[in-house]
Design an enzyme around this catalytic site. Structure first.
Site, PDB file in Angstrom:
ATOM      1  N   LYS A 223       1.068  -1.510  -0.209  1.00 26.38           N
ATOM      2  CA  LYS A 223       0.309  -0.177  -0.215  1.00 26.38           C
ATOM      3  C   LYS A 223       1.040   0.776  -0.252  1.00 26.38           C
ATOM      4  O   LYS A 223       0.315   2.346  -0.695  1.00 26.38           O
ATOM      5  CB  LYS A 223      -0.990   0.314   1.287  1.00 26.38           C
ATOM      6  CG  LYS A 223      -1.982  -1.284   1.281  1.00 26.38           C
ATOM      7  CD  LYS A 223      -3.346  -1.285   2.299  1.00 26.38           C
ATOM      8  CE  LYS A 223      -3.754  -2.418   2.275  1.00 26.38           C
ATOM      9  NZ  LYS A 223      -4.719  -2.262   3.687  1.00 26.38           N
TER      10      LYS A 223
ATOM     11  N   ASP B 108      -9.655   2.355   2.157  1.00 27.13           N
ATOM     12  CA  ASP B 108      -9.389   2.014   3.750  1.00 27.13           C
ATOM     13  C   ASP B 108     -10.103   3.072   5.136  1.00 27.13           C
ATOM     14  O   ASP B 108     -10.629   2.902   6.218  1.00 27.13           O
ATOM     15  CB  ASP B 108      -7.747   2.121   3.857  1.00 27.13           C
ATOM     16  CG  ASP B 108      -7.800   0.438   3.206  1.00 27.13           C
ATOM     17  OD1 ASP B 108      -8.571  -0.498   3.335  1.00 27.13           O
ATOM     18  OD2 ASP B 108      -6.810  -0.195   3.428  1.00 27.13           O
TER      19      ASP B 108
END
Length: 303
Positions: free
Chosen positions: A91, A127
């Site tokens: 990420k 997220d």
């Protein structure tokens, strides 16, 4: 490929959204290990509910360096993907390989969703948006007491920004790598108060709730990031892990009567946000949730 040095605006995102996605939608997930991911079932069902077809591929590449990730992203550009999700451990690593970043991803410094459009790759962080929505839905407001957050990696960063969004007044933060915790505190300095703690006992002291933003408790690991004796009924306990759904942390928290949020909520909400970015269409969270539950039920996990 140029590094992503500037954030795009929300207006840019909306203007660039397609009127109709390609048929079938080609989506994917880059990370490792990911073979137990519920993402393919959720995204394909979300498309089907809208009368679309989607093919969601798991791209499990362990130990990828920057050169390998660059090749993967070039493939996303060239093979007709509408976009890909990105998970552990990439990420943060993909950030300099993208063409642009949405404001949230730029602020957080990680991306879990990459939209491919007109040969350009734009990073987003669902997220953060997903955790904010999930928290409000499952637990409401965080209250006045500090929120204890364990983990300052990719998920932990997103959760911290989400807690600022939902109105947390302060975060008490612990990560086994103190430098990560300090870096996250610096990123949040203009949003809310963050106190970096030296250990788990300190991070829980006086907190109104605790959130696990680490992989601790994810199968095959069966540990808990918080000793059971530090949990009590007058707190909330949330876990970003959903494999298993009932982690050792959540099992211990349930035993003392704490308010709970499993990784189910984050998984559903972030997926719905990513699907909207990929396609320009709003997915049914109820449909995504039902498919997620079916995937978990097939695993016969202890509850």
């Amino acid at each position: 490929m140029q590094a992503a040095t500037a954030a795009i605006s929300v207006a840019d995102e909306r203007r660039d959204a397609p009127a109709m996605p390609a048929q079938p939608l080609l989506l994917g997930l880059i990370g490792s290990p990911i073979m137990s991911s519920a993402a393919p079932a959720m995204h394909e069902a979300a498309a089907e509910a809208l009368g679309l077809r989607a093919q969601y591929r798991l791209i499990d590449i362990p130990g990828a360096d920057a050169a390998t990730l660059r090749k993967l992203l070039d493939g996303v550009r060239l093979l007709g993907f509408s976009g890909v999700n990105v998970t552990f451990p990439y990420k943060e690593a993909i950030i300099p390989l993208l063409d642009a970043l949405a404001p949230g991803a730029a602020a957080i410094g990680t991306a879990n969703t990459v939209v491919a459009r007109d040969g350009r790759l734009t990073g987003h962080n669902t997220d953060a948006t997903g955790f904010a929505s999930a928290f409000k839905s499952a637990l409401g407001a965080p209250g006045d007491a500090p929120v204890a957050l364990i983990g300052a990696g990719g998920v932990g960063r997103a959760i911290a920004f989400a807690m600022a969004e939902v109105g947390a007044r302060a975060i008490q933060l612990f990560d086994s790598e103190a430098s990560k915790a300090q870096a996250l505190a610096a990123r949040l300095s203009d949003r809310l108060e963050v106190r970096v703690c030296a250990n788990v006992a300190e991070v829980l002291k006086g907190a109104g709730g605790v959130i696990n933003g680490t992989p601790i408790g994810m199968l095959p690991n069966r540990d808990s990031p918080v000793p059971a004796e530090l949990l009590h009924r007058d707190m909330f306990v949330a876990d970003a892990v959903y494999t298993p759904l009932w982690t050792p942390l959540l099992q211990a928290a349930r035993a003392v009567g704490a308010r709970l949020m499993t990784g189910r909520e984050l998984c559903i909400h972030q997926a719905a946000d990513a699907f909207r970015l990929f396609t320009g269409f709003e997915a049914s969270r109820e449909r995504i949730g039902a498919v997620f539950d079916a995937v978990i039920a097939k695993r016969n996990e202890p509850r």
